[in-house]
Motif scaffolding. Structure first.
Motif, PDB file in Angstrom:
ATOM      1  N   ALA A  94      26.391  -5.255  67.328  1.00 19.69           N
ATOM      2  CA  ALA A  94      27.109  -6.351  66.688  1.00 19.69           C
ATOM      3  C   ALA A  94      26.277  -7.034  65.604  1.00 19.69           C
ATOM      4  N   ALA A  95      25.015  -7.313  65.904  1.00 16.86           N
ATOM      5  CA  ALA A  95      24.170  -8.016  64.937  1.00 16.86           C
ATOM      6  C   ALA A  95      23.994  -7.197  63.664  1.00 16.86           C
ATOM      7  N   THR A 139      35.030 -11.451  54.999  1.00 18.81           N
ATOM      8  CA  THR A 139      33.922 -12.224  55.571  1.00 18.81           C
ATOM      9  C   THR A 139      34.450 -13.209  56.613  1.00 18.81           C
ATOM     10  N   ALA A 140      35.543 -13.883  56.297  1.00 17.07           N
ATOM     11  CA  ALA A 140      36.143 -14.828  57.240  1.00 17.07           C
ATOM     12  C   ALA A 140      36.620 -14.125  58.503  1.00 17.07           C
ATOM     13  N   LYS A 141      37.151 -12.916  58.353  1.00 17.80           N
ATOM     14  CA  LYS A 141      37.637 -12.170  59.510  1.00 17.80           C
ATOM     15  C   LYS A 141      36.483 -11.789  60.447  1.00 17.80           C
ATOM     16  N   VAL A 142      35.382 -11.351  59.869  1.00 17.27           N
ATOM     17  CA  VAL A 142      34.218 -10.983  60.688  1.00 17.27           C
ATOM     18  C   VAL A 142      33.645 -12.223  61.369  1.00 17.27           C
ATOM     19  N   LYS A 143      33.580 -13.330  60.654  1.00 13.89           N
ATOM     20  CA  LYS A 143      33.056 -14.568  61.245  1.00 13.89           C
ATOM     21  C   LYS A 143      33.928 -15.034  62.410  1.00 13.89           C
ATOM     22  N   ALA A 144      35.241 -14.946  62.255  1.00 14.74           N
ATOM     23  CA  ALA A 144      36.155 -15.367  63.326  1.00 14.74           C
ATOM     24  C   ALA A 144      35.996 -14.476  64.558  1.00 14.74           C
ATOM     25  N   ALA A 145      35.854 -13.174  64.335  1.00 10.69           N
ATOM     26  CA  ALA A 145      35.675 -12.252  65.455  1.00 10.69           C
ATOM     27  C   ALA A 145      34.348 -12.506  66.162  1.00 10.69           C
ATOM     28  N   THR A 148      34.611 -15.653  68.322  1.00 12.10           N
ATOM     29  CA  THR A 148      35.339 -15.396  69.568  1.00 12.10           C
ATOM     30  C   THR A 148      34.438 -14.742  70.599  1.00 12.10           C
ATOM     31  N   ALA A 149      33.494 -13.925  70.119  1.00 14.98           N
ATOM     32  CA  ALA A 149      32.556 -13.255  71.028  1.00 14.98           C
ATOM     33  C   ALA A 149      31.289 -14.071  71.239  1.00 14.98           C
ATOM     34  N   ALA A 150      31.268 -15.306  70.725  1.00 16.51           N
ATOM     35  CA  ALA A 150      30.110 -16.198  70.856  1.00 16.51           C
ATOM     36  C   ALA A 150      28.853 -15.579  70.255  1.00 16.51           C
ATOM     37  N   LEU A 151      29.004 -14.940  69.088  1.00 16.41           N
ATOM     38  CA  LEU A 151      27.874 -14.303  68.406  1.00 16.41           C
ATOM     39  C   LEU A 151      27.518 -15.095  67.150  1.00 16.41           C
ATOM     40  N   THR A 205      31.206  -4.267  70.443  1.00 14.12           N
ATOM     41  CA  THR A 205      31.913  -5.521  70.716  1.00 14.12           C
ATOM     42  C   THR A 205      33.374  -5.383  70.293  1.00 14.12           C
ATOM     43  N   ASP A 206      34.279  -5.560  71.245  1.00 14.09           N
ATOM     44  CA  ASP A 206      35.694  -5.265  70.998  1.00 14.09           C
ATOM     45  C   ASP A 206      36.292  -6.103  69.870  1.00 14.09           C
TER      46      ASP A 206
END
Length: 238
Positions: A94-95, A139-145, A148-151, A205-206
């Protein structure tokens, strides 16, 4: 007693038995392993036009297998635009995905801003405006995902190749900037497509996998738009 008669060696041995027929010498290798395969001159696979080989012996089967392997290799190298199943350099953690996706979007936005400031071509500037808008959305979509995964989502950092491409665009004059921009856009979008496709399939990460799967088709439309722009530029140059 008289001297014992001693037979002379010749066609028959001392015991009167027929000597075994001599096996013909095997031909020495000339350096070529098989038709179309010459490791010394051409590496592992040197393909030439050859008829189909029928494996009548074990060695024949071996050579046929080598030929088939080389034909597969030649087919793969003959399709430079084919999309690989997976990019070995694409991160599956994920990172790593967040970092590369963020850097890619940042490069798209900054290079497009530079293009708009210098270019005189309306179609290329329209594409650049679309890049700013849509890569901001990805970028906003990746940040939101990630949220949600607390990353965490660190600030993106361009790598050396991205910095070099951006620097070339910034140094270009209005007469050359469009060609340079479009060429680097192709490189960047090929990398982005490989990144998002790979993570959508192999990521850990799903939520991010879902985001990557939604971003990849958007990148594909950008690549199609780049192809159209390239054709238009070629037509105008004639």
């Amino acid at each position: 007693m008289g001297a014992r008669h001693r037979s002379h060696p010749g066609r028959f041995g001392d015991a009167g038995r027929k000597a075994p027929a001599r096996k013909p010498d095997r031909p020495r290798s000339t350096g070529s392993m098989a038709p179309g395969l010459d490791d010394k001159k051409h590496g592992a696979c040197h393909m030439t036009s050859q008829p189909s080989l029928k494996p009548t012996t074990r060695s024949g089967e071996f050579y046929l297998a080598r030929m088939q392997a080389c034909q597969a290799e030649a087919s793969a190298t003959a399709l430079p635009n084919a999309t690989p199943v997976a990019d070995a350099a694409a991160p599956t953690d994920a990172a790593g995905y967040i970092a590369k996706a963020g850097a890619g979007d940042l490069w798209e936005i900054e290079s497009s801003k530079t293009l708009i400031a210098k270019s005189t071509k309306d179609d290329v500037k329209a594409f650049a405006r679309m890049m700013i808008d849509q890569h901001g959305k990805s970028t906003a979509k990746v940040k939101a995902a990630a949220a949600t995964a607390a990353l965490p989502v660190p600030a993106p950092v361009l790598d050396s190749s991205q910095l070099a491409m951006l620097d070339e665009i910034k140094k270009a004059d209005p007469a050359t900037i469009d060609d340079i921009y479009l060429r680097h856009q192709q490189t960047a979008h090929d990398a982005a497509l490989a990144l998002h496709r790979s993570y959508a399939t192999n990521g850990d990460t799903d939520n991010l996998k879902k985001a990557a799967g939604e971003i990849a088709p958007v990148v594909e439309t950008h690549i199609a738009d780049l192809a159209k722009l390239g054709q238009a530029e070629a037509a105008n140059a004639q």
